[in-house]
Write a protein that holds these residues in place. Structure first.
Motif, PDB file in Angstrom:
ATOM      1  N   UNK A 345       0.827  -1.212   0.000  1.00 32.96           N
ATOM      2  CA  UNK A 345       0.000   0.000   0.000  1.00 32.96           C
ATOM      3  C   UNK A 345       0.862   1.263   0.000  1.00 32.96           C
ATOM      4  N   UNK A 346       1.990   1.210   0.687  1.00 32.10           N
ATOM      5  CA  UNK A 346       2.883   2.370   0.791  1.00 32.10           C
ATOM      6  C   UNK A 346       3.807   2.515  -0.406  1.00 32.10           C
ATOM      7  N   UNK A 347       3.828   1.516  -1.263  1.00 34.55           N
ATOM      8  CA  UNK A 347       4.778   1.479  -2.379  1.00 34.55           C
ATOM      9  C   UNK A 347       4.276   2.321  -3.552  1.00 34.55           C
ATOM     10  N   UNK A 348       5.090   3.237  -4.067  1.00 34.56           N
ATOM     11  CA  UNK A 348       4.671   3.998  -5.251  1.00 34.56           C
ATOM     12  C   UNK A 348       4.880   3.185  -6.531  1.00 34.56           C
ATOM     13  N   UNK A 349       4.242   3.609  -7.600  1.00 30.60           N
ATOM     14  CA  UNK A 349       4.538   3.058  -8.910  1.00 30.60           C
ATOM     15  C   UNK A 349       6.010   3.246  -9.237  1.00 30.60           C
ATOM     16  N   UNK A 350       6.549   2.333 -10.003  1.00 37.16           N
ATOM     17  CA  UNK A 350       7.935   2.486 -10.422  1.00 37.16           C
ATOM     18  C   UNK A 350       8.020   3.537 -11.522  1.00 37.16           C
ATOM     19  N   UNK A 351       9.090   4.300 -11.496  1.00 31.18           N
ATOM     20  CA  UNK A 351       9.360   5.275 -12.545  1.00 31.18           C
ATOM     21  C   UNK A 351      10.568   4.817 -13.357  1.00 31.18           C
ATOM     22  N   UNK A 352      10.748   5.454 -14.513  1.00 32.22           N
ATOM     23  CA  UNK A 352      11.939   5.180 -15.297  1.00 32.22           C
ATOM     24  C   UNK A 352      11.746   4.128 -16.363  1.00 32.22           C
ATOM     25  N   UNK A 353      12.854   3.734 -16.945  1.00 34.97           N
ATOM     26  CA  UNK A 353      12.827   2.937 -18.169  1.00 34.97           C
ATOM     27  C   UNK A 353      12.271   1.525 -17.955  1.00 34.97           C
ATOM     28  N   UNK A 354      12.401   0.974 -16.755  1.00 38.00           N
ATOM     29  CA  UNK A 354      11.955  -0.396 -16.507  1.00 38.00           C
ATOM     30  C   UNK A 354      10.563  -0.450 -15.866  1.00 38.00           C
TER      31      UNK A 354
END
Length: 376
Positions: A345-354
């Motif tokens: 729940x606390x985890x944001x979406x991943x950003x960047x190339x992957x």
């Protein structure tokens, strides 16, 4: 044994169980979807012309049947027929094979302009295409070809198990002797993360009548195969496995628990949410959650053997591990199950190339844990 949502119509909401208000859950789902599909910097969905669109694998700069079918499933779950139809039309226009030994299948990878990178299919794309199309039929009804969703879905499944009868030189995607899905049609081995018994239960209702017994048996055998392939101590599945469950190494890798394999926990979770026909599958997730909780720091993951031996190679998709382990909590009963839900729940979406693969599994896990990954 508690029955799954297919029988009760009630979907487990583990976010509510840890005290998250419903309005915050709904807001997170909406914002996550909007980021993935419309944010100028972080989206993975792109429109082409007036009526097509594709999901971009940002790490490889291609569109894959995996991502296209994932995007269609996301769209049907979110009631976005416009997006669904764009993705499906792109898939039928640029990926669908109209001749040769792969006739009726979809090329697994194309460039963003639709040019094929490969001719062969990847069976996980076909099974997601079929399920998303059946759900679209239930939500919106069939339209003119190629938007006659249920007709298209049945045709896909027909080829998946009868390709050798329908097309000269063709190979089916399922082994007809053991009912296992193959890694690719030509290979006598499997990928544990391709095994979706909860989909096969529904195919046994929706596919061609003469094939329904096959799909029912495939659901039973896929659940058994998860026991064969997942390690008895760590719960880890290999990325690829022989039909007897032994890990199979491909592409020059020495490690076994890697990107594809992360999906197994998520799949077990959704199977429990929808059908819950084998509660003991949750023990696999219990072991997996315990391994990571007791031997690693959150997000600091590596490539592993299925025995949990770490390599110097870092995990390419750490966000996906957290998301899928959390989704597995729908089946788990161990002491770490709710902690994984809280961490996710606390985890944001991943950003960047992957970001592509991680965020696809992130969104599916979000829907599952909110009780909003629905059967239609």
């Amino acid at each position: 044994m508690q029955k799954g949502a297919f029988y009760t119509g009630e979907y487990t909401n583990l976010f509510a169980e840890i005290g998250i208000p419903q309005e915050k859950i709904d807001e997170k789902i909406k914002n996550t979807f909007n980021t993935m599909f419309f944010d100028p910097e972080e989206r993975i969905y792109f429109e082409m012309g007036e009526d097509m669109g594709y999901m971009l694998d940002t790490g490889n700069n291609d569109a894959r049947t995996e991502g296209m079918s994932y995007g269609m499933m996301m769209a049907v779950q979110m009631d976005r027929k416009d997006i669904f139809d764009r993705l499906w039309l792109f898939s039928k226009t640029y990926m669908y094979q109209k001749e040769g030994k792969y006739k009726g299948y979809f090329a697994w990878s194309v460039k963003p302009d639709g040019t094929k990178n490969a001719e062969g299919p990847a069976p996980d794309g076909e099974e997601y295409f079929a399920m998303a199309l059946f759900f679209a039929h239930k939500r919106w009804g069939d339209g003119p070809e190629p938007f006659d969703y249920s007709v298209q879905a049945r045709d896909i499944l027909r080829h998946c198990i009868h390709q050798h009868e329908l097309v000269e030189g063709g190979q089916p995607m399922w082994d007809n002797s053991n009912y296992y899905i193959k890694f690719v049609p030509e290979t006598p081995f499997s990928d544990p993360s391709y095994h979706l018994p909860h989909f096969y239960e529904l195919f046994a209702i929706m596919a061609d009548e003469e094939d329904r017994a096959f799909w029912k048996k495939a659901a039973e055998e896929s659940r058994k195969y998860l026991y064969l392939s997942c390690d008895k101590t760590t719960g880890m599945a290999p990325e690829y496995a022989e039909f007897d469950g032994r890990p199979k190494l491909l592409f020059g890798k020495e490690f076994e628990f890697y990107s594809d394999a992360y999906r197994v926990a998520m799949n077990i979770g959704l199977d429990a949410s929808w059908f819950n026909k084998d509660e003991s599958l949750g023990e696999i997730v219990d072991k997996l959650q315990a391994f990571f909780s007791e031997n690693t720091q959150l997000g600091e993951y590596h490539a592993y053997t299925i025995k949990g031996e770490a390599f110097d190679e870092e995990a390419m998709h750490p966000t996906a591990i957290i998301a899928t382990n959390a989704a597995g909590s729908l089946a788990a009963k161990g002491k770490y199950r709710l902690q994984w839900v809280k961490d996710f729940w606390e985890l944001p979406l991943r950003k960047g190339v992957r970001r592509y693969y991680d965020n696809c599994l992130y969104f599916f896990s979000l829907l599952m844990l909110a009780g909003q990954y629905r059967i239609y």
